[in-house]
Design a protein around this motif. Structure first.
Motif, PDB file in Angstrom:
ATOM      1  N   UNK A   1       0.782  -1.427   0.016  1.00 20.90           N
ATOM      2  CA  UNK A   1       0.132  -0.119  -0.158  1.00 20.90           C
ATOM      3  C   UNK A   1       0.962   1.150   0.023  1.00 20.90           C
ATOM      4  N   UNK A   2       1.872   1.187   0.855  1.00 23.47           N
ATOM      5  CA  UNK A   2       2.678   2.364   0.807  1.00 23.47           C
ATOM      6  C   UNK A   2       3.496   2.741  -0.660  1.00 23.47           C
ATOM      7  N   UNK A   3       3.800   1.465  -1.329  1.00 18.61           N
ATOM      8  CA  UNK A   3       4.512   1.469  -2.683  1.00 18.61           C
ATOM      9  C   UNK A   3       3.480   2.342  -3.814  1.00 18.61           C
ATOM     10  N   UNK A   4       2.134   1.604  -3.582  1.00 17.94           N
ATOM     11  CA  UNK A   4       0.893   2.285  -4.303  1.00 17.94           C
ATOM     12  C   UNK A   4       0.808   3.725  -4.217  1.00 17.94           C
ATOM     13  N   UNK A   5       0.893   3.960  -2.854  1.00 14.26           N
ATOM     14  CA  UNK A   5       0.654   5.621  -2.362  1.00 14.26           C
ATOM     15  C   UNK A   5       1.749   6.350  -3.065  1.00 14.26           C
TER      16      UNK A   5
ATOM     17  N   UNK B   1      11.228   7.700  -6.249  1.00 16.09           N
ATOM     18  CA  UNK B   1      12.305   7.189  -5.413  1.00 16.09           C
ATOM     19  C   UNK B   1      11.816   6.598  -3.934  1.00 16.09           C
ATOM     20  N   UNK B   2      10.594   7.011  -3.473  1.00 18.82           N
ATOM     21  CA  UNK B   2      10.142   6.482  -2.062  1.00 18.82           C
ATOM     22  C   UNK B   2       9.527   5.028  -2.644  1.00 18.82           C
ATOM     23  N   UNK B   3       9.158   4.864  -3.785  1.00 14.61           N
ATOM     24  CA  UNK B   3       8.624   3.473  -4.015  1.00 14.61           C
ATOM     25  C   UNK B   3       9.778   2.623  -4.406  1.00 14.61           C
ATOM     26  N   UNK B   4      10.836   2.998  -5.162  1.00 15.05           N
ATOM     27  CA  UNK B   4      11.860   2.188  -5.184  1.00 15.05           C
ATOM     28  C   UNK B   4      12.826   1.834  -3.884  1.00 15.05           C
ATOM     29  N   UNK B   5      12.688   2.636  -2.958  1.00 12.82           N
ATOM     30  CA  UNK B   5      13.251   2.451  -1.738  1.00 12.82           C
ATOM     31  C   UNK B   5      12.586   1.267  -1.129  1.00 12.82           C
ATOM     32  N   UNK B   6      10.947   1.367  -1.006  1.00 13.70           N
ATOM     33  CA  UNK B   6      10.176   0.368  -0.341  1.00 13.70           C
ATOM     34  C   UNK B   6      10.450  -1.086  -0.903  1.00 13.70           C
TER      35      UNK B   6
END
Length: 78
Positions: free
Chosen positions: A14-18, A26-31
């Motif tokens: 859900x955090x990646x989707x958000x 960058x946040x999606x990649x980090x997650x």
């Protein structure tokens, strides 16, 4: 043990989707990178590996991650 990891994977998903919906690649990649490390945990149960793989397959595609090369570094103003 799967009871511990399945909610964790769902939370990351859900955090990646958000992050992606907000344009924060960058946040999606980090997650995704953090999720990728889960199987290295000594107590990671093989029973949740298929669910983890589903999430990785869903988000680790070129069309999703293509903007990473042009995204500003974390220290750069947006």
């Amino acid at each position: 043990m799967p009871a511990k990891y399945l909610p964790l994977i769902a939370d990351y998903e859900s955090r990646i989707e958000r992050a992606l919906s907000e344009g924060n690649q960058l946040e999606a990649f980090h997650l995704l990178d953090r999720l990728r490390e889960l199987p290295n945990m000594p107590e990671f149960p093989a029973a949740v590996a298929p669910r983890l793989q589903e999430v990785m397959d869903r988000y680790c595609r070129p069309e999703i991650l293509q903007g990473l090369d042009s995204a500003p570094a974390a220290s750069e103003p947006r």
